[in-house]
Design an enzyme around this catalytic site. Structure first.
Site, PDB file in Angstrom:
ATOM      1  N   GLY A 139       0.833  -1.194   0.000  1.00 14.87           N
ATOM      2  CA  GLY A 139       0.000   0.000   0.000  1.00 14.87           C
ATOM      3  C   GLY A 139       0.864   1.239   0.000  1.00 14.87           C
ATOM      4  O   GLY A 139       1.227   1.751  -1.049  1.00 14.87           O
ATOM      5  N   GLN A 343     -22.116  17.897  14.907  1.00 12.98           N
ATOM      6  CA  GLN A 343     -22.331  18.507  16.225  1.00 12.98           C
ATOM      7  C   GLN A 343     -23.336  19.651  16.157  1.00 12.98           C
ATOM      8  O   GLN A 343     -24.177  19.812  17.048  1.00 12.98           O
ATOM      9  CB  GLN A 343     -20.997  19.010  16.782  1.00 12.98           C
ATOM     10  N   GLY A 346     -26.693  18.320  16.188  1.00 14.09           N
ATOM     11  CA  GLY A 346     -27.034  17.568  17.388  1.00 14.09           C
ATOM     12  C   GLY A 346     -27.515  16.173  17.057  1.00 14.09           C
ATOM     13  O   GLY A 346     -26.942  15.486  16.215  1.00 14.09           O
ATOM     14  N   GLU A 370      -4.847   7.460  -1.977  1.00 12.88           N
ATOM     15  CA  GLU A 370      -3.771   8.087  -2.757  1.00 12.88           C
ATOM     16  C   GLU A 370      -2.658   8.638  -1.873  1.00 12.88           C
ATOM     17  O   GLU A 370      -2.176   9.755  -2.067  1.00 12.88           O
ATOM     18  CB  GLU A 370      -4.346   9.156  -3.700  1.00 12.88           C
ATOM     19  N   THR A 372      -1.712   7.951   2.405  1.00 16.55           N
ATOM     20  CA  THR A 372      -2.265   8.386   3.686  1.00 16.55           C
ATOM     21  C   THR A 372      -1.678   9.740   4.074  1.00 16.55           C
ATOM     22  O   THR A 372      -0.636  10.164   3.546  1.00 16.55           O
ATOM     23  CB  THR A 372      -1.938   7.376   4.798  1.00 16.55           C
TER      24      THR A 372
END
Length: 390
Positions: A139, A343, A346, A370, A372
């Site tokens: 990877g 948030q 809610g 593509e 990390t």
């Protein structure tokens, strides 16, 4: 979902043509993509007809030469198209970016004969592409890939397994990186493989946290025969081709991330203006107003960063460091903004009745694909301080 339509982003575009192009993209996004996004993502449906429409509209080959059916648009414009598409549905925006990535090798390193034979259909002929670099055990360390291509007369025989392939099993063509020589980056070569090649099969798509409408699957190459005429570039040049494509592709991911973040902000702002508590819209409360201000600031900063990198690319200047910075910052910003959007809403934000929970799940993958964000930090640090000495 709120009833308020998202406000168009105030974009600085270089030409009247590019302004008309973005208006067309917004129209398609609002009419054909956004209304179906939640339902189709929930059901895991891949919108192939949308990609056909985008191809017919000339939107799958925007940054490529007009002589082969491309749009000859600068990256400064192309990336803003991706942002608009991703804001409507990430499966589409990221899909266009991946398709462009799959065309990059042939457009940049193919012969004129190869380009003339294949690019018109790839850029504007309704075909959809995929990019095959990663493997189950390869990877972040992409140069250690083990898929082999062995010469057999005028053909190559490809054997191995690729992993995490966006459009795996539905693409019409694959740009495949395979080992033709010794271990390490110098032993890798690029090939253009038809999607219907004998011996090429796709595994069952991965069950993912988000982007359920975008198939991600392993691809198995069981003695797939590919003519040497489909080799891209020179033998052993594949890793160079792959890295060049990834620099451009990281800008695509950055733009998609800002699109997702913008969509989340639009939803959060509309909700905050409509929702009343204690007799006032919740947008009146300072704690929430400051959250919205921080979200908007991160989006503007990310957009400026990816556009600055794009303008370097358009000017023919090195942009690898800036591409890594843009991918890192924009995807981290998308994760932060979408989390804050949940948030703001809610309890409603935690339900599928509003799109912010989906946007939060989708933002996560952008910190991974593509390269990390840890890899991006390594790339940036190498540009600053040189290679590691350990």
């Amino acid at each position: 979902m709120t009833d308020r339509a998202p406000q168009p982003v105030d974009r600085q575009l270089p030409t009247e043509e590019s302004r008309d192009l973005l208006a067309l993209v917004r129209e398609i996004a609002q009419r054909e993509i956004r209304p179906k996004a939640a339902e189709e993502e929930d059901s895991g449906r891949f919108p192939r007809e949308v990609f056909t429409l985008l191809s017919e509209a000339g939107l799958l080959g925007l940054p490529y030469p007009g002589e082969f059916g491309g749009g000859e648009q600068p990256y400064e414009v192309y990336l803003q198209v991706l942002e608009e598409l991703a804001a409507a549905r990430l499966t589409v925006g990221l899909g266009v970016s991946v398709h462009s990535l799959a065309c990059h090798g042939l457009a940049g390193y193919g012969t004129k004969e190869q380009q003339g034979a294949h690019l018109p259909a790839m850029l504007g002929g309704g075909l959809l592409g995929a990019y095959c670099l990663s493997e189950p055990a390869s990877g972040s360390d992409a140069a250690s890939l083990t898929t082999k291509a062995v010469r057999d007369g005028d053909d190559w025989i490809i054997t191995g397994t690729k992993a995490w392939i966006t459009h795996g099993g539905v693409a019409d063509f694959y740009t495949v990186l395979a080992r033709t020589g010794a271990q390490g980056p110098k032993g890798i070569t690029a090939f253009l493989v038809p999607g219907d090649a004998e011996g090429l099969t796709a595994a069952v798509p991965e069950k993912k946290m988000g982007m359920k409408g975008s198939p991600t699957a392993q691809l198995h190459f069981d003695g797939v025969r590919v003519p040497d005429a489909r080799r891209i570039g020179e033998e052993g040049q594949g890793f160079t081709i792959a890295l060049a494509a990834l620099d451009a592709g990281r800008l695509g991911i950055a733009a998609c991330a800002i699109g997702v973040a913008q969509a989340a902000l639009d939803e959060a702002l509309a909700y905050a203006l409509d929702r009343k508590q204690f007799g006032h819209p919740i947008a009146d409360f300072q704690g929430l107003r400051f959250m919205l201000a921080d979200m908007a600031t991160k989006i503007e900063a990310g957009r400026a960063l990816y556009l600055a990198a794009a303008r370097l690319r358009d000017a023919g200047k090195p942009f690898s460091r800036q591409a890594a910075m843009a991918k890192l910052f924009c995807t981290d910003a998308a994760m932060s903004v979408t989390t804050d959007a949940v948030q703001v809403l809610g309890g409603y934000g935690y339900t599928a009745d509003f799109p912010v929970e989906r946007l939060m799940r989708e933002a996560k993958v952008l910190q991974i694909v593509e390269g990390t964000n840890q890899i991006q930090r390594m790339v940036i640090a190498r540009h600053l301080a040189g290679p590691e000495t350990r």
